[in-house]
Design a protein around this motif. Structure first.
Motif, PDB file in Angstrom:
ATOM      1  N   HIS A  22       3.339   4.620  17.503  1.00  0.00           N
ATOM      2  CA  HIS A  22       3.035   5.080  16.151  1.00  0.00           C
ATOM      3  C   HIS A  22       2.107   4.160  15.346  1.00  0.00           C
ATOM      4  N   ILE A  23       2.087   2.864  15.647  1.00  0.00           N
ATOM      5  CA  ILE A  23       1.271   1.931  14.862  1.00  0.00           C
ATOM      6  C   ILE A  23      -0.045   1.623  15.567  1.00  0.00           C
ATOM      7  N   LEU A  26      -2.955   4.098  15.428  1.00  0.00           N
ATOM      8  CA  LEU A  26      -3.683   4.362  14.186  1.00  0.00           C
ATOM      9  C   LEU A  26      -4.867   3.411  14.054  1.00  0.00           C
ATOM     10  N   LEU A  29      -5.939   0.646  10.777  1.00  0.00           N
ATOM     11  CA  LEU A  29      -4.775   0.484   9.907  1.00  0.00           C
ATOM     12  C   LEU A  29      -4.837  -0.826   9.118  1.00  0.00           C
ATOM     13  N   GLY A  30      -5.294  -1.894   9.770  1.00  0.00           N
ATOM     14  CA  GLY A  30      -5.367  -3.192   9.113  1.00  0.00           C
ATOM     15  C   GLY A  30      -6.448  -3.304   8.052  1.00  0.00           C
ATOM     16  N   GLN A  32      -6.948  -0.609   6.020  1.00  0.00           N
ATOM     17  CA  GLN A  32      -6.562   0.454   5.086  1.00  0.00           C
ATOM     18  C   GLN A  32      -5.829  -0.123   3.882  1.00  0.00           C
ATOM     19  N   PRO A  36       0.354   3.946   4.158  1.00  0.00           N
ATOM     20  CA  PRO A  36       0.584   5.170   4.946  1.00  0.00           C
ATOM     21  C   PRO A  36       2.029   5.660   4.830  1.00  0.00           C
ATOM     22  N   LEU A  39       3.605   7.191   7.965  1.00  0.00           N
ATOM     23  CA  LEU A  39       4.074   6.225   8.962  1.00  0.00           C
ATOM     24  C   LEU A  39       5.411   5.632   8.534  1.00  0.00           C
ATOM     25  N   ASN A  80      -0.350  -4.959  14.015  1.00  0.00           N
ATOM     26  CA  ASN A  80      -0.561  -4.935  12.567  1.00  0.00           C
ATOM     27  C   ASN A  80       0.510  -5.746  11.859  1.00  0.00           C
ATOM     28  N   MET A  83       2.336  -3.703   8.108  1.00  0.00           N
ATOM     29  CA  MET A  83       3.512  -2.832   8.189  1.00  0.00           C
ATOM     30  C   MET A  83       4.768  -3.644   8.494  1.00  0.00           C
ATOM     31  N   ASN A 208      -3.039  -5.909   5.107  1.00  0.00           N
ATOM     32  CA  ASN A 208      -3.099  -4.469   4.869  1.00  0.00           C
ATOM     33  C   ASN A 208      -2.408  -3.731   6.019  1.00  0.00           C
ATOM     34  N   PRO A 209      -1.748  -2.596   5.740  1.00  0.00           N
ATOM     35  CA  PRO A 209      -1.713  -1.871   4.469  1.00  0.00           C
ATOM     36  C   PRO A 209      -0.469  -2.136   3.633  1.00  0.00           C
TER      37      PRO A 209
END
Length: 382
Positions: A22-23, A26, A29-30, A32, A36, A39, A80, A83, A208-209
């Motif tokens: 799931h991570i 994407l 993502l870092g 963004q 999310p 997510l 990431n 998250m 991020n995020p």
């Protein structure tokens, strides 16, 4: 009590599997800045946000270690740090602040929060830092004035992890002065409380995020049972205690980032031109640094879980930070020497590690100086 190794492996597998599915899937993502929520909801659906996740008998006395290992797997599998930071703070606030003994007076509110936190519908933000003051007790100025029915809060809090997505805030405020020292107390303030305003999300150039933000309190009235913990003792009981737990737990996501980077570098070297013996030796050196960092991380978390048997993790954390800096520098040098380009999101991970290290330099210097003064004081007695 020692946490069973099979329990640790089970935790790591659960979070690693989720992260890969799931991570990691994407892209960007870092980079963004918008959190999310879909997510986050997926994490809730997988039961990863449940405050009771680390309270079963096998983990009750080792919850910091469990959270640390889960955070490591979340990053080593997903690549990431942002998250993982939001997830970690979500659990630490629940485990070490909200659902503690002595909070029975607000049991109904806490039960409702727990129900909404589990699926990802809510999280609670720890509101300590202030503009131009940080978390320094001498300069923090937010106040809570006693009334006949409760307290009136005034002030501003900033650089708060998860503030933009929080449904409630644990606000640290001055409630008195004793011997020229400010006395701080903690208050549970729901987002919908009149006089509390959540400001727009802040632009933070790393992690991020994970969302960060500020809150503004103006004549914000809360009832007597909004008080959490001992009146006037929140700085020692909650702020300093939480900082120790957070510092130890954060070593998990950091080691996860180191592991992700090492795996990516090894793959690039294996699939590129034949590496030289010196390059292979340097790759092995990075593996040794990672293994050492992992050991330090484990021991830092154990020191939190069993403070009676373990010494304070200050020295462990100082050495951990120094080792991470060495790791990133040596990894950078090997990548440049071999003319390799690491795939996304490696660049973001390296940037995040460097940025967080820079941010914590001043605090590390202060802690190191304290250790030096203690040593000098001991030596002066002989």
């Amino acid at each position: 009590m020692t946490i069973p190794i099979e329990t640790v492996k089970s935790i790591e597998a659960l979070f690693s599997d989720f992260a890969r599915a799931h991570i990691l899937a994407l892209p960007g993502l870092g980079e963004q800045t918008l959190f999310p929520k879909d997510l986050w909801e997926e994490m809730g659906q997988a039961n990863l946000l449940n405050p009771a996740l680390f309270t079963d008998p096998a983990l009750e006395d080792r919850s910091c270690l469990a959270i640390t290992r889960a955070g490591s797997a979340l990053v080593s599998g997903g690549g990431n740090l942002g998250m993982a930071l939001s997830w970690m703070v979500h659990h630490l606030v629940a485990r070490y602040l909200l659902f503690q003994e002595g909070n029975n007076e607000r049991q109904e509110v806490l039960e409702q929060l727990g129900k909404t936190m589990a699926p990802g519908d809510a999280t609670v933000c720890f509101a300590v830092s202030e503009p131009k003051a940080g978390a320094h007790p001498k300069y923090m100025a937010a106040t809570a004035q006693k009334t006949n029915t409760g307290y009136i809060l005034n002030g501003e809090k900033t650089y708060l992890t998860n503030a933009p997505i929080a449904q409630a805030f644990i606000v640290i405020a001055v409630t008195g002065v004793e011997r020229e020292k400010k006395q701080f107390s903690a208050f549970l303030v729901p987002k919908k409380t009149k006089g509390l305003r959540v400001l727009p999300p802040m632009a933070i150039p790393f992690f991020n995020p994970s969302p960060h933000g500020s809150i503004y309190l103006k004549e914000c009235q809360v009832p007597d049972n909004a008080l959490m913990g001992r009146l006037g003792h929140a700085h020692k009981d909650m702020v300093l205690a939480f900082r120790k737990v957070e510092d130890a737990a954060m070593t998990g996501p950091v080691t996860g980032a180191m592991a992700f980077l090492l795996d990516a570098l090894a793959r690039e070297m294996a699939n590129g031109k034949n590496p030289g013996e010196q390059d292979i030796e340097q790759l092995g050196g990075l593996a040794a640094l990672l293994e050492t960092a992992d050991l330090l991380s484990w021991n830092a978390a154990m020191a939190v879980d069993d403070s009676a048997a373990c010494s304070e993790p200050v020295a462990i954390l100082l050495q951990f930070k120094r080792l991470v800096g060495q790791y990133v520098a040596e990894l950078d040098a090997l990548v440049e020497k071999t003319n390799l380009i690491l795939p996304a999101p490696c660049g973001i991970l390296i940037h995040d590690l460097k940025s967080s290290a820079q941010m914590g330099k001043n605090n590390s210097r202060i802690q190191q100086t304290k250790l030096g003064r203690v040593l000098l004081k001991k030596s002066g007695k002989h």
